[in-house]
Design a protein around this motif. Structure first.
Motif, PDB file in Angstrom:
ATOM      1  N   ALA A 232       0.820  -1.214   0.000  1.00 21.56           N
ATOM      2  CA  ALA A 232       0.000   0.000   0.000  1.00 21.56           C
ATOM      3  C   ALA A 232       0.849   1.257   0.000  1.00 21.56           C
ATOM      4  CB  ALA A 232      -0.931  -0.012   1.210  1.00 21.56           C
ATOM      5  N   ASP A 233       1.968   1.239   0.683  1.00 21.37           N
ATOM      6  CA  ASP A 233       2.841   2.418   0.696  1.00 21.37           C
ATOM      7  C   ASP A 233       3.342   2.743  -0.708  1.00 21.37           C
ATOM      8  OD1 ASP A 233       2.565   2.819   3.406  1.00 21.37           O
ATOM      9  OD2 ASP A 233       4.437   1.812   3.950  1.00 21.37           O
ATOM     10  N   ALA A 234       3.642   1.704  -1.493  1.00 22.58           N
ATOM     11  CA  ALA A 234       4.093   1.937  -2.866  1.00 22.58           C
ATOM     12  C   ALA A 234       2.969   2.512  -3.719  1.00 22.58           C
ATOM     13  CB  ALA A 234       4.611   0.634  -3.470  1.00 22.58           C
ATOM     14  N   VAL A 235       1.753   2.007  -3.521  1.00 22.83           N
ATOM     15  CA  VAL A 235       0.597   2.546  -4.244  1.00 22.83           C
ATOM     16  C   VAL A 235       0.380   4.010  -3.878  1.00 22.83           C
ATOM     17  CG1 VAL A 235      -1.894   2.383  -4.563  1.00 22.83           C
ATOM     18  CG2 VAL A 235      -0.530   0.295  -4.443  1.00 22.83           C
ATOM     19  N   ALA A 236       0.452   4.308  -2.583  1.00 17.94           N
ATOM     20  CA  ALA A 236       0.240   5.686  -2.130  1.00 17.94           C
ATOM     21  C   ALA A 236       1.253   6.634  -2.761  1.00 17.94           C
ATOM     22  CB  ALA A 236       0.315   5.752  -0.605  1.00 17.94           C
ATOM     23  N   PHE A 237       2.490   6.190  -2.894  1.00 18.93           N
ATOM     24  CA  PHE A 237       3.480   7.070  -3.516  1.00 18.93           C
ATOM     25  C   PHE A 237       3.141   7.309  -4.989  1.00 18.93           C
ATOM     26  CE2 PHE A 237       7.405   8.003  -5.798  1.00 18.93           C
ATOM     27  CZ  PHE A 237       7.793   9.150  -5.118  1.00 18.93           C
ATOM     28  N   LEU A 238       2.775   6.256  -5.722  1.00 22.00           N
ATOM     29  CA  LEU A 238       2.421   6.435  -7.129  1.00 22.00           C
ATOM     30  C   LEU A 238       1.199   7.330  -7.296  1.00 22.00           C
ATOM     31  CD1 LEU A 238       2.953   2.839  -8.545  1.00 22.00           C
ATOM     32  CD2 LEU A 238       4.391   4.850  -8.931  1.00 22.00           C
ATOM     33  N   ALA A 239       0.339   7.348  -6.280  1.00 16.80           N
ATOM     34  CA  ALA A 239      -0.865   8.184  -6.325  1.00 16.80           C
ATOM     35  C   ALA A 239      -0.602   9.606  -5.870  1.00 16.80           C
ATOM     36  CB  ALA A 239      -1.947   7.566  -5.439  1.00 16.80           C
ATOM     37  N   SER A 240       0.607   9.918  -5.518  1.00 20.31           N
ATOM     38  CA  SER A 240       0.915  11.194  -4.876  1.00 20.31           C
ATOM     39  C   SER A 240       1.366  12.270  -5.852  1.00 20.31           C
ATOM     40  CB  SER A 240       2.015  10.981  -3.836  1.00 20.31           C
ATOM     41  OG  SER A 240       3.286  10.839  -4.458  1.00 20.31           O
ATOM     42  N   ALA A 241       1.417  13.490  -5.329  1.00 23.07           N
ATOM     43  CA  ALA A 241       1.981  14.601  -6.093  1.00 23.07           C
ATOM     44  C   ALA A 241       3.475  14.412  -6.298  1.00 23.07           C
ATOM     45  CB  ALA A 241       1.710  15.912  -5.358  1.00 23.07           C
ATOM     46  N   ARG A 242       4.119  13.700  -5.389  1.00 19.78           N
ATOM     47  CA  ARG A 242       5.566  13.475  -5.480  1.00 19.78           C
ATOM     48  C   ARG A 242       5.947  12.605  -6.672  1.00 19.78           C
ATOM     49  NH1 ARG A 242       8.676  16.750  -2.031  1.00 19.78           N
ATOM     50  NH2 ARG A 242       7.526  17.050  -0.083  1.00 19.78           N
ATOM     51  N   ALA A 243       5.003  11.809  -7.154  1.00 14.70           N
ATOM     52  CA  ALA A 243       5.290  10.878  -8.251  1.00 14.70           C
ATOM     53  C   ALA A 243       4.880  11.446  -9.601  1.00 14.70           C
ATOM     54  CB  ALA A 243       4.587   9.554  -7.992  1.00 14.70           C
TER      55      ALA A 243
END
Length: 261
Positions: A232-243
């Protein structure tokens, strides 16, 4: 790190399952408003309870995504309560184990409707709003079988791979609009689905479950199954403004299991 998605609205499919629940919680912890979708009402309620404990704004919808005609109504209800979808996490359940040969065409068609066509149709419905706002994240969860086909999971291997081609093509179409599309694939993550598959293999081969699990973890360089939270942490990063500069990619969360580059 602030992922920059506080106040964004995310729709998580399969939110009652192990991966979906962990993804919903990870996004909620970053301040996103979460729409939960699942056909299993009991599992859906359990995820909603977890989000309530976090104090996260959310809306749970019992949703059979294979019923394409119902999507518009669900999306309208979500928009009314939480706002339009900024983040779409396409996460569908796995099909029954099967060989590649001898599967009835009706089974292929039904699984295609649920696993592929529903994802494409739903994404098409949320894209116009993303285009208008100039921002969007589409993350599609598949399987390690799209890279290295898994024995006895022929339907999953074939249909999930079609989503990889679709996502890559879509990513180039919508990139100029501020929308990213990525595929994320789990290796052996400790969920009920993986336990079921391990049990099926133990039954087929007439071996103890513990032996199957030991053999499986022994093939993973990190020597263990991953946790839903790590995925889930990897998904959250891909869903983020940072990605914002990651699109058209296939990201593995597999503990090094897949040996090919």
């Amino acid at each position: 790190m602030d992922l920059g998605i506080s106040g964004r609205t995310a729709l998580v499919l399969g939110a009652g399952g192990g991966l979906g629940r962990a993804i919903a919680k990870a996004l909620a912890q970053e301040g996103a408003r979460i729409a939960l979708a699942d056909i299993d009402e009991t599992a859906l309620a359990a995820t909603a309870t977890d989000l309530s404990a976090l104090g996260a704004p959310h809306l749970a919808r019992r949703w059979d995504i294979s019923r394409l005609d119902e999507a518009a109504g669900h999306l309208a209800a979500i928009a009314e309560v939480l706002g339009p979808i900024d983040i779409l996490v396409n996460n569908t359940g796995g099909p029954p184990p099967s060989l590649a040969a001898g599967v009835p065409s009706e089974t292929w068609a039904a699984q295609f409707q649920t696993m592929v066509l529903s994802v494409i149709a739903l994404t098409d419905k949320v894209l116009p709003g993303m285009r208008e706002r100039g921002w969007g994240r589409i993350v599609t969860s598949t399987s390690s079988g799209v890279v290295a086909p898994i024995p006895n999971l022929a339907i999953s291997n074939a249909l999930r791979l079609s989503l990889v081609g679709w996502s890559k093509t879509l990513s180039r179409e919508v990139a100029p609009l501020g929308i990213t599309c990525n595929v994320i694939l789990p290796g052996r993550i400790a969920t009920d689905r993986i336990r079921f598959l391990d049990e099926q293999k133990a039954n087929r081969e007439g071996r103890p479950l513990a032996e199957i699990v030991a053999e499986s973890t022994g093939s993973i360089p990190l020597s263990r199954y991953g946790t839903p939270e790590e995925y889930a942490d990897a998904v959250a990063f891909l869903a983020s403004a940072r990605a914002a500069y990651i699109t058209g990619s296939v990201i593995r969360v597999d503990g090094g299991y897949l040996q090919n580059i």
